[in-house]
Design an enzyme around this catalytic site. Structure first.
Site, PDB file in Angstrom:
ATOM      1  N   SER A   1     -12.974  16.400  -7.434  1.00  0.00           N
ATOM      2  CA  SER A   1     -12.901  17.051  -6.129  1.00  0.00           C
ATOM      3  C   SER A   1     -11.877  16.425  -5.188  1.00  0.00           C
ATOM      4  O   SER A   1     -10.709  16.330  -5.491  1.00  0.00           O
ATOM      5  CB  SER A   1     -14.294  17.075  -5.505  1.00  0.00           C
ATOM      6  OG  SER A   1     -14.274  17.775  -4.307  1.00  0.00           O
ATOM      7  N   HIS A   2     -12.342  15.912  -4.066  1.00  0.00           N
ATOM      8  CA  HIS A   2     -11.487  15.377  -3.011  1.00  0.00           C
ATOM      9  C   HIS A   2     -11.177  13.893  -3.209  1.00  0.00           C
ATOM     10  O   HIS A   2     -10.509  13.294  -2.374  1.00  0.00           O
ATOM     11  CB  HIS A   2     -12.196  15.574  -1.679  1.00  0.00           C
ATOM     12  CG  HIS A   2     -13.587  15.011  -1.718  1.00  0.00           C
ATOM     13  ND1 HIS A   2     -14.576  15.608  -2.449  1.00  0.00           N
ATOM     14  CD2 HIS A   2     -14.114  13.896  -1.200  1.00  0.00           C
ATOM     15  CE1 HIS A   2     -15.664  14.883  -2.371  1.00  0.00           C
ATOM     16  NE2 HIS A   2     -15.420  13.836  -1.614  1.00  0.00           N
TER      17      HIS A   2
ATOM     18  N   ASP B   1      -8.955  21.211  -0.901  1.00  0.00           N
ATOM     19  CA  ASP B   1      -9.044  19.874  -1.510  1.00  0.00           C
ATOM     20  C   ASP B   1      -8.539  19.831  -2.946  1.00  0.00           C
ATOM     21  O   ASP B   1      -7.936  20.788  -3.432  1.00  0.00           O
ATOM     22  CB  ASP B   1     -10.491  19.388  -1.442  1.00  0.00           C
ATOM     23  CG  ASP B   1     -11.390  20.171  -2.383  1.00  0.00           C
ATOM     24  OD1 ASP B   1     -11.089  21.355  -2.638  1.00  0.00           O
ATOM     25  OD2 ASP B   1     -12.386  19.605  -2.872  1.00  0.00           O
TER      26      ASP B   1
ATOM     27  N   ASP C   1      -9.791  20.210  -5.938  1.00  0.00           N
ATOM     28  CA  ASP C   1     -10.118  21.278  -6.889  1.00  0.00           C
ATOM     29  C   ASP C   1     -10.254  22.646  -6.223  1.00  0.00           C
ATOM     30  O   ASP C   1     -10.716  23.600  -6.855  1.00  0.00           O
ATOM     31  CB  ASP C   1     -11.384  20.931  -7.672  1.00  0.00           C
ATOM     32  CG  ASP C   1     -12.607  20.775  -6.791  1.00  0.00           C
ATOM     33  OD1 ASP C   1     -12.450  20.388  -5.613  1.00  0.00           O
ATOM     34  OD2 ASP C   1     -13.725  21.038  -7.256  1.00  0.00           O
TER      35      ASP C   1
ATOM     36  N   ASP D   1     -12.166  23.888  -3.750  1.00  0.00           N
ATOM     37  CA  ASP D   1     -13.396  24.525  -3.273  1.00  0.00           C
ATOM     38  C   ASP D   1     -13.724  24.204  -1.815  1.00  0.00           C
ATOM     39  O   ASP D   1     -14.540  24.878  -1.196  1.00  0.00           O
ATOM     40  CB  ASP D   1     -14.595  24.218  -4.193  1.00  0.00           C
ATOM     41  CG  ASP D   1     -14.857  22.736  -4.378  1.00  0.00           C
ATOM     42  OD1 ASP D   1     -14.147  21.919  -3.746  1.00  0.00           O
ATOM     43  OD2 ASP D   1     -15.764  22.397  -5.153  1.00  0.00           O
ATOM     44  N   ARG D   2     -13.062  23.186  -1.263  1.00  0.00           N
ATOM     45  CA  ARG D   2     -13.321  22.872   0.151  1.00  0.00           C
ATOM     46  C   ARG D   2     -12.259  23.497   1.046  1.00  0.00           C
ATOM     47  O   ARG D   2     -11.158  23.809   0.578  1.00  0.00           O
ATOM     48  CB  ARG D   2     -13.290  21.365   0.376  1.00  0.00           C
ATOM     49  CG  ARG D   2     -14.363  20.629  -0.372  1.00  0.00           C
ATOM     50  CD  ARG D   2     -14.360  19.171  -0.002  1.00  0.00           C
ATOM     51  NE  ARG D   2     -15.486  18.512  -0.643  1.00  0.00           N
ATOM     52  CZ  ARG D   2     -16.081  17.429  -0.189  1.00  0.00           C
ATOM     53  NH1 ARG D   2     -15.653  16.853   0.902  1.00  0.00           N
ATOM     54  NH2 ARG D   2     -17.102  16.902  -0.822  1.00  0.00           N
TER      55      ARG D   2
ATOM     56  N   LYS E   1     -18.361  26.954  -4.059  1.00  0.00           N
ATOM     57  CA  LYS E   1     -17.714  27.136  -2.774  1.00  0.00           C
ATOM     58  C   LYS E   1     -16.240  27.423  -3.031  1.00  0.00           C
ATOM     59  O   LYS E   1     -15.729  27.104  -4.107  1.00  0.00           O
ATOM     60  CB  LYS E   1     -17.934  25.931  -1.883  1.00  0.00           C
ATOM     61  CG  LYS E   1     -17.518  24.597  -2.451  1.00  0.00           C
ATOM     62  CD  LYS E   1     -18.020  23.520  -1.508  1.00  0.00           C
ATOM     63  CE  LYS E   1     -17.506  22.150  -1.858  1.00  0.00           C
ATOM     64  NZ  LYS E   1     -18.387  21.435  -2.774  1.00  0.00           N
TER      65      LYS E   1
HETATM   66  C1  G16 Z   1     -19.895  18.189  -3.778  1.00  0.00           C
HETATM   67  C2  G16 Z   1     -20.992  19.205  -3.828  1.00  0.00           C
HETATM   68  C3  G16 Z   1     -21.354  19.639  -2.440  1.00  0.00           C
HETATM   69  C4  G16 Z   1     -21.695  18.444  -1.578  1.00  0.00           C
HETATM   70  C5  G16 Z   1     -20.565  17.446  -1.606  1.00  0.00           C
HETATM   71  C6  G16 Z   1     -20.925  16.165  -0.901  1.00  0.00           C
HETATM   72  O1  G16 Z   1     -18.734  18.771  -3.294  1.00  0.00           O
HETATM   73  O2  G16 Z   1     -20.613  20.335  -4.584  1.00  0.00           O
HETATM   74  O3  G16 Z   1     -22.422  20.517  -2.537  1.00  0.00           O
HETATM   75  O4  G16 Z   1     -21.952  18.836  -0.267  1.00  0.00           O
HETATM   76  O5  G16 Z   1     -20.263  17.113  -2.937  1.00  0.00           O
HETATM   77  O6  G16 Z   1     -22.003  15.576  -1.551  1.00  0.00           O
HETATM   78  P1  G16 Z   1     -22.496  14.123  -1.201  1.00  0.00           P
HETATM   79  O7  G16 Z   1     -22.857  14.164   0.246  1.00  0.00           O
HETATM   80  O8  G16 Z   1     -23.665  13.886  -2.107  1.00  0.00           O
HETATM   81  O9  G16 Z   1     -21.346  13.191  -1.440  1.00  0.00           O
HETATM   82  P2  G16 Z   1     -17.338  18.504  -3.970  1.00  0.00           P
HETATM   83  O10 G16 Z   1     -16.356  19.266  -3.134  1.00  0.00           O
HETATM   84  O11 G16 Z   1     -17.156  17.013  -3.907  1.00  0.00           O
HETATM   85  O12 G16 Z   1     -17.469  19.014  -5.365  1.00  0.00           O
END
Ligand code: G16
Length: 544
Positions: free
Chosen positions: A113-114, A277, A279, A281-282, A376
Site C-alpha cells: 500500500s502506502h 497511494d 496501490d 486505493d487511497r 477502496k
Molecule cells: C489498510 C486497510 C484499511 C485500513 C488501513 C489502516 O489500508 O485496507 O481498511 O483502514 O489499512 O489500517 P491500520 O489502521 O490497521 O494501519 P491500505 O491502504 O494500507 O491497504
C-alpha cells in the site's frame, strides 16, 4: 509438466494483518518465505481446480520476483488460468474489478500500500476472494494456522513469463494471460460517471493537479484524466510507476503531499488537487483553500452521489470504520438509509456490499469506495468529486461549507505514534482498557462528560460473526470521541493511532483550526492513556 514438491519449514511470523501480510522486503526475501505463504493460502482454499486466478501488484520492488513464483505455484496447484496485469501492474481496485469481471476464483494482490518500497522497504501479499474483496477473517485465520505447520509447497520447473507481452502464454498446463491493466477499469469508470460533464468542466478551464506519487495510479490517471477526459497534459504528476516510488513515501496525506497542499492554499493554485497511494486505493482531496478530511469526504460523496449516473437511484446505505468520524452518520440519517460501523479493514465491508445493504463505504485512512468493486478506490473518489463539481458548478470550499451548514461539522484528526516499542504500546492499551468501566458518567473539564467507554466489538449483521477488541472508544455526551487502537499494517514495532473527534452542530463555529478545536480532547487522551510519558515521545510522528 513436472510438478515439484519442495520441502520447507514454517516461519512463525506469517500472520496477516489489517490488509494481508506486510513485511520488509528483507523478510520476504528469505528462502521459501513467499512460497510458504502462497502455498498456505492455496491450502486453505477449496475448489479452485481449473479456475482462474488474478495476479497483480503495485509495481514495487520485488513485485516481479514474487509474481513469477506465484504463477509457478498456481500452475502446480491446479489453477486453470492466471490473469496478470502487464508489467505485473494492477492497482488494488483494478484487481478487484478484474476478479469480478472475469468471474475469477480469487486473486493475489501484491502490495504494501502506502508503505515505502525498495530493497529496504516493504512488500505485501493479500488474497482476495471471488467477490473481489479481501479475504474475511475466517480465511486469513486459516491461512495463518496453515503457515505454522506447512512442510512443503508445489511448484513447476518452467521459465519466467514475459510480463511485458500482452496475450496468452502457458506454464505447464496452465494458461497465463497478460492483460492491459487499465482498459477494463477505465470502462467501468465510464459506466459510473458523467464523463461528458467532466470533459466540459476541463474544457471550461477548470484546473487540477493529480499526484500519482510514482506509484501504480500513474497509467490509470494518464489514460482517464488526460486521455479520455481531456485534462491538459501535465495534470498528472509523478505518473510513471517506479519500484522504489522514486525513493518517496507513497502515502497521500498532508505530510507526504505537503507541496501540493501548499500550492492549493494559494490563490494562484489550481482549483482541485488529488493524489493516490502506492496501490491506488487511497485518495487525498484538496480544493483551492480547502483540505477535505477523508471522513468529511465520505459524508460529502454519500450526500452527493446521486449526481453521478451510476448512483442516480440513490444509495442503499453507508458503512464506515469505527475510528472514522460520524459525519457520514448524519447523512445516512437525513437520507433515511442504513448506517454501519465496522472495524478497521476494508474486508469488513464485503458482506454489507454483497448483501446490497450499503452502496458507499469509507475510512478515515483515506479510503472511499462503492459497490462497483470490493476495495477502496482512489481514482473512483477523485472522479466522483469531479462529477459532483461539474454538476454543482461550485468550488470544493463552497460545497464543504454548505455541507457543514446543513449537517454540522465533525472536527477530526488522527495522531500516529510510529515504531513504538510493541510491549509498551500493548501495555498502554491494556491499562486504558482496564480504566473503561469506571469512565461513564465522569466529567472532565467544563464540557466533557463520558457517555460510554468500551472496546469495540463488531457483530456482522450478514454472517453473524463477531470481531472483538477492535479499538478503544470513549464517547462524550456532546458527540465528541477519543479512539485509540494499534495499527494492523505497520511492519516495525507498533503504531499507536489516536483518533479525535468533536461535533459542532449546524450554525456553530466551523472555522476553527482543527488541532486547536480538538486540543482539550488531545490533552485528555494523553491524561488517560499516558502516551507521552510511556512512549517517551513529545509529539506524534504523523498528524493527519
Ligand atoms: C489498510 C486497510 C484499511 C485500513 C488501513 C489502516 O489500508 O485496507 O481498511 O483502514 O489499512 O489500517 P491500520 O489502521 O490497521 O494501519 P491500505 O491502504 O494500507 O491497504
Amino acid at each position: 509438466m513436472t510438478i515439484q514438491t519442495i520441502k520447507t519449514t514454517p516461519y512463525g511470523d506469517q500472520k496477516p494483518g489489517t490488509s494481508g501480510l506486510r513485511k520488509r522486503v528483507t523478510v520476504y526475501s528469505q528462502p521459501n518465505y513467499v512460497e510458504n505463504y502462497i502455498q498456505a493460502i492455496f491450502d486453505s482454499l477449496e475448489g479452485f481446480e481449473g479456475q482462474t486466478l488474478v495476479i497483480g501488484g503495485d509495481g514495487r520492488f520485488y513485485n516481479d520476483v514474487a509474481i513469477q513464483k506465484a504463477i509457478r505455484i498456481a500452475a502446480a496447484n491446479g489453477f486453470g488460468k492466471v490473469l496478470v496485469g502487464q508489467g505485473g501492474i494492477l492497482s488494488t481496485p483494478a484487481a478487484s474489478h478484474v476478479i469480478r469481471h472475469y468471474k475469477a476464483f480469487g486473486g493475489l494482490v501484491l502490495s504494501a500500500s502506502h508503505n515505502p518500497g525498495g530493497p529496504e522497504g516493504d512488500f505485501g501479499i493479500k488474497y482476495n476472494i471471488g467477490n473481489g474483496g479481501p479475504a474475511p477473517e475466517k480465511n486469513t485465520d486459516a491461512v495463518f494456522e496453515r503457515t505454522k505447520v506447512i512442510d512443503s509447497y508445489k511448484t513447476v520447473d518452467a521459465a519466467d513469463i514475459d510480463l511485458g507481452a500482452i496475450g496468452m502464454q502457458t506454464v505447464g498446463d496452465m494458461v497465463v494471460e497478460v492483460i492491459d491493466p487499465v482498459t477494463d477499469y477505465a470502462a467501468l469508470m465510464q459506466t459510473l460517471f458523467d464523463f461528458d460533464a467532466i470533459k466540459a468542466l476541463f474544457a471550461g478551464g477548470f484546473s487540477m493537479t493529480f499526484d500519482a506519487m510514482s506509484a501504480v495510479t500513474g497509467p490509470y490517471a494518464h489514460a482517464i484524466l488526460e486521455g479520455i477526459l481531456g485534462a491538459p497534459k501535465g495534470t498528472v504528476k509523478n505518473g510513471e510507476p517506479s519500484p522504489t516510488f522514486n525513493d518517496g513515501h507513497p502515502d497521500p496525506n498532508l505530510v507526504y503531499c505537503k507541496d501540493m497542499y501548499e500550492l492549493l492554499m494559494t490563490e494562484a493554485g489550481p482549483d482541485f488537487g488529488a493524489a493516490s497511494d502506492g496501490d491506488g486505493d487511497r485518495n487525498l482531496i484538496i480544493g483551492k483553500g480547502r483540505f477535505v478530511t477523508p471522513s468529511d469526504s465520505l459524508a460529502l460523496l454519500a450526500a452527493n452521489a446521486h449526481l453521478a449516473p451510476g448512483y442516480k437511484k440513490g444509495i442503499a446505505g453507508i458503512a464506515r470504520s469505527m475510528p472514522t468520524s460520524a459525519a457520514a452518520d448524519r447523512v445516512a440519517e437525513k437520507l433515511g438509509i442504513e448506517m454501519h460501523e465496522t472495524p478497521t479493514g476494508w474486508k469488513f465491508f464485503g458482506n454489507l456490499l454483497d448483501a446490497g445493504r450499503v452502496t458507499i463505504c469509507g475510512e478515515e485512512s483515506a479510503g472511499t469506495g462503492s459497490d462497483h468493486v470490493r476495495e477502496k478506490d482512489g481514482l473512483w473518489a477523485v472522479l466522483l468529486w469531479l462529477n459532483i463539481l461539474a454538476v454543482r458548478k461550485q468550488s470544493v470550499d463552497q460545497i464543504v461549507r454548505e455541507h457543514w451548514a446543513t449537517y454540522g461539522r465533525n472536527y477530526y484528526t488522527r495522531h500516529d505514534y510510529e515504531e513504538v516499542d510493541a510491549a509498551i504500546a500493548g501495555k498502554l492499551v491494556e491499562d486504558l482498557r482496564a480504566q473503561l468501566p469506571a469512565l461513564p458518567g465522569q466529567n472532565f473539564g467544563e464540557d466533557l462528560q463520558v457517555a460510554y467507554a468500551d472496546d469495540f466489538t463488531y457483530h456482522d449483521p450478514v454472517d453473524g460473526s463477531t470481531s472483538a477488541k477492535q479499538g478503544i472508544r470513549i464517547g462524550f455526551t456532546d458527540g465528541s470521541r477519543i479512539v485509540l487502537r494499534l495499527s494492523g499494517t505497520g511492519t516495525v514495532g507498533a503504531t499507536l493511532r489516536l483518533y479525535l473527534e468533536r461535533y459542532e452542530a449546524a450554525g456553530g463555529s466551523h472555522d476553527l483550526e482543527t488541532q486547536s478545536a480538538l486540543q482539550p480532547l488531545i490533552e485528555l487522551a494523553d491524561q488517560l492513556a499516558g502516551i507521552k510519558q510511556r512512549t517517551g515521545r513529545t509529539e506524534p510522528s504523523v498528524i493527519t
